[in-house]
Enzyme design. Sequence first.
Site, PDB file in Angstrom:
ATOM      1  N   TYR A   1       0.846  -1.205   0.000  1.00 55.82           N
ATOM      2  CA  TYR A   1       0.000   0.000   0.000  1.00 55.82           C
ATOM      3  C   TYR A   1       0.881   1.255   0.000  1.00 55.82           C
ATOM      4  O   TYR A   1       0.722   2.143  -0.840  1.00 55.82           O
ATOM      5  CB  TYR A   1      -0.929  -0.019   1.219  1.00 55.82           C
ATOM      6  CG  TYR A   1      -1.678   1.279   1.442  1.00 55.82           C
ATOM      7  CD1 TYR A   1      -2.859   1.549   0.742  1.00 55.82           C
ATOM      8  CD2 TYR A   1      -1.208   2.251   2.338  1.00 55.82           C
ATOM      9  CE1 TYR A   1      -3.538   2.746   0.935  1.00 55.82           C
ATOM     10  CE2 TYR A   1      -1.881   3.441   2.539  1.00 55.82           C
ATOM     11  CZ  TYR A   1      -3.048   3.692   1.838  1.00 55.82           C
ATOM     12  OH  TYR A   1      -3.726   4.885   2.030  1.00 55.82           O
TER      13      TYR A   1
HETATM   14  N1  LIG Z   1      -9.132   7.583   5.307  1.00 51.99           N
HETATM   15  C1  LIG Z   1      -7.910   7.950   5.573  1.00 51.99           C
HETATM   16  O1  LIG Z   1      -7.569   8.237   6.749  1.00 51.99           O
HETATM   17  C2  LIG Z   1      -6.890   8.069   4.466  1.00 51.99           C
HETATM   18  C3  LIG Z   1      -5.600   8.542   4.793  1.00 51.99           C
HETATM   19  C4  LIG Z   1      -4.659   8.684   3.792  1.00 51.99           C
HETATM   20  C5  LIG Z   1      -4.993   8.365   2.472  1.00 51.99           C
HETATM   21  N2  LIG Z   1      -6.245   7.909   2.184  1.00 51.99           N
HETATM   22  C6  LIG Z   1      -6.537   7.589   0.780  1.00 51.99           C
HETATM   23  O2  LIG Z   1      -7.775   8.192   0.431  1.00 51.99           O
HETATM   24  C7  LIG Z   1      -8.400   7.440  -0.620  1.00 51.99           C
HETATM   25  C8  LIG Z   1      -9.824   7.114  -0.230  1.00 51.99           C
HETATM   26  O3  LIG Z   1      -9.795   6.275   0.905  1.00 51.99           O
HETATM   27  P1  LIG Z   1     -11.014   6.137   1.920  1.00 51.99           P
HETATM   28  O4  LIG Z   1     -10.446   6.284   3.256  1.00 51.99           O
HETATM   29  O5  LIG Z   1     -12.147   6.978   1.470  1.00 51.99           O
HETATM   30  O6  LIG Z   1     -11.332   4.573   1.716  1.00 51.99           O
HETATM   31  P2  LIG Z   1     -12.698   3.766   1.554  1.00 51.99           P
HETATM   32  O7  LIG Z   1     -13.800   4.407   2.309  1.00 51.99           O
HETATM   33  O8  LIG Z   1     -12.321   2.363   1.873  1.00 51.99           O
HETATM   34  O9  LIG Z   1     -13.008   3.917   0.004  1.00 51.99           O
HETATM   35  C9  LIG Z   1     -12.188   3.312  -0.956  1.00 51.99           C
HETATM   36  C10 LIG Z   1     -12.908   3.353  -2.280  1.00 51.99           C
HETATM   37  O10 LIG Z   1     -12.097   2.665  -3.236  1.00 51.99           O
HETATM   38  C11 LIG Z   1     -12.918   1.750  -3.941  1.00 51.99           C
HETATM   39  N3  LIG Z   1     -12.185   0.598  -4.422  1.00 51.99           N
HETATM   40  C12 LIG Z   1     -11.433  -0.273  -3.704  1.00 51.99           C
HETATM   41  N4  LIG Z   1     -11.000  -1.277  -4.492  1.00 51.99           N
HETATM   42  C13 LIG Z   1     -11.496  -1.046  -5.735  1.00 51.99           C
HETATM   43  C14 LIG Z   1     -11.432  -1.731  -6.966  1.00 51.99           C
HETATM   44  N5  LIG Z   1     -10.786  -2.897  -7.091  1.00 51.99           N
HETATM   45  N6  LIG Z   1     -12.058  -1.214  -8.046  1.00 51.99           N
HETATM   46  C15 LIG Z   1     -12.740  -0.054  -7.926  1.00 51.99           C
HETATM   47  N7  LIG Z   1     -12.862   0.644  -6.791  1.00 51.99           N
HETATM   48  C16 LIG Z   1     -12.251   0.141  -5.696  1.00 51.99           C
HETATM   49  C17 LIG Z   1     -13.960   1.306  -2.909  1.00 51.99           C
HETATM   50  O11 LIG Z   1     -15.070   0.752  -3.571  1.00 51.99           O
HETATM   51  P3  LIG Z   1     -16.053  -0.260  -2.777  1.00 51.99           P
HETATM   52  O12 LIG Z   1     -16.627   0.540  -1.650  1.00 51.99           O
HETATM   53  O13 LIG Z   1     -17.009  -0.646  -3.820  1.00 51.99           O
HETATM   54  O14 LIG Z   1     -15.188  -1.372  -2.300  1.00 51.99           O
HETATM   55  C18 LIG Z   1     -14.255   2.631  -2.225  1.00 51.99           C
HETATM   56  O15 LIG Z   1     -15.213   3.373  -2.923  1.00 51.99           O
HETATM   57  C19 LIG Z   1      -7.512   6.205  -0.814  1.00 51.99           C
HETATM   58  O16 LIG Z   1      -6.663   6.437  -1.923  1.00 51.99           O
HETATM   59  C20 LIG Z   1      -6.703   6.127   0.466  1.00 51.99           C
HETATM   60  O17 LIG Z   1      -5.476   5.483   0.260  1.00 51.99           O
HETATM   61  C21 LIG Z   1      -7.195   7.751   3.145  1.00 51.99           C
END
Ligand SMILES: NC(=O)c1ccc[n+]([C@@H]2O[C@H](COP(=O)([O-])OP(=O)(O)OC[C@H]3O[C@@H](n4cnc5c(N)ncnc54)[C@H](OP(=O)(O)O)[C@@H]3O)[C@@H](O)[C@H]2O)c1
Length: 248
Positions: free
Chosen positions: A166
Amino acid sequence: MLNYSAPANLLKDRVILVTGAGDGIGKAAAKTYAQYGATIILLGKTIEKLEQVYDEIEQANGSQPAIYPMNLEGATAKDYDDMQVTLEKEFGQLDGILHNAALLGSLMPIAQFDMAHWGKIMQVNLNAPYMLTRICLPLLEKSDHASVIFTTDDVGIDGQGYWGAYAISKSACDNMMQILADEMEVNTTIRFNSINPGKVATTMRSKAYPGEDPTGLPKPDDIMNSYLYLMGEDSQSVNGQIINAQSS
Ligand SMILES: NC(=O)c1ccc[n+]([C@@H]2O[C@H](COP(=O)([O-])OP(=O)(O)OC[C@H]3O[C@@H](n4cnc5c(N)ncnc54)[C@H](OP(=O)(O)O)[C@@H]3O)[C@@H](O)[C@H]2O)c1
């Protein structure tokens, strides 16, 4: 930029593709961009979630979005070529991409990673943004000022044990962003940047920190100022940068 106040018509008539638009930060960004006038292409793997976002945008009187179901893990070169044809036919151009979808995978030492798990994470987090960007370049070039945003993470900027594929995928995406920014600076008006969201209460955050109480964490809607800033015309001079969405 953390206090950026976007004009109501910031994204009027812009066409923006958001990956992982069905949940978490991607969902908030899709709805926010629509609220500021954009037509959103909602890309993700769970159709029910995308339909929910579609309905919420319509109920808020946003421009009619489009749903593009795609599992980035299994997508082939042909799937991307087909997508390019569809986007060209349906929209003619693209004004922005938010590369937001990501797979956390299991947190474990590199010594324990197997190839299949490694490959799955790299496919979603690195190969997909590469393929998507590449096939969309001709559509982005038709925009007067297109913005492509990658999503990074603290662990992609400073490597930390157990974050494995990751973290490495995030670091590689930042490098890809810088290469694209450099290559496209002269002959195009497309700009490329990364956003580091910081800690945000989402499904991914609770998977990474299962013991954490999320009540004190910012929610996806709380960090949208920099997402708006980087997508809209006020950031036209910003290229090749990693931008923090929160102050700490
Ligand atoms: N939350 C944090 O604290 C944090 C911190 C640093 C960086 N980020 C980054 O922010 C971004 C969003 O993360 P989040 O926290 O919002 O995560 P999240 O709620 O888990 O959302 C992730 C999204 O990615 C989609 N996804 C995962 N695998 C996929 C695939 N194979 N094909 C198409 N779509 C896929 C998921 O779809 P499904 O729901 O359909 O599975 C979901 O809509 C990511 O890039 C993450 O690395 C987040």
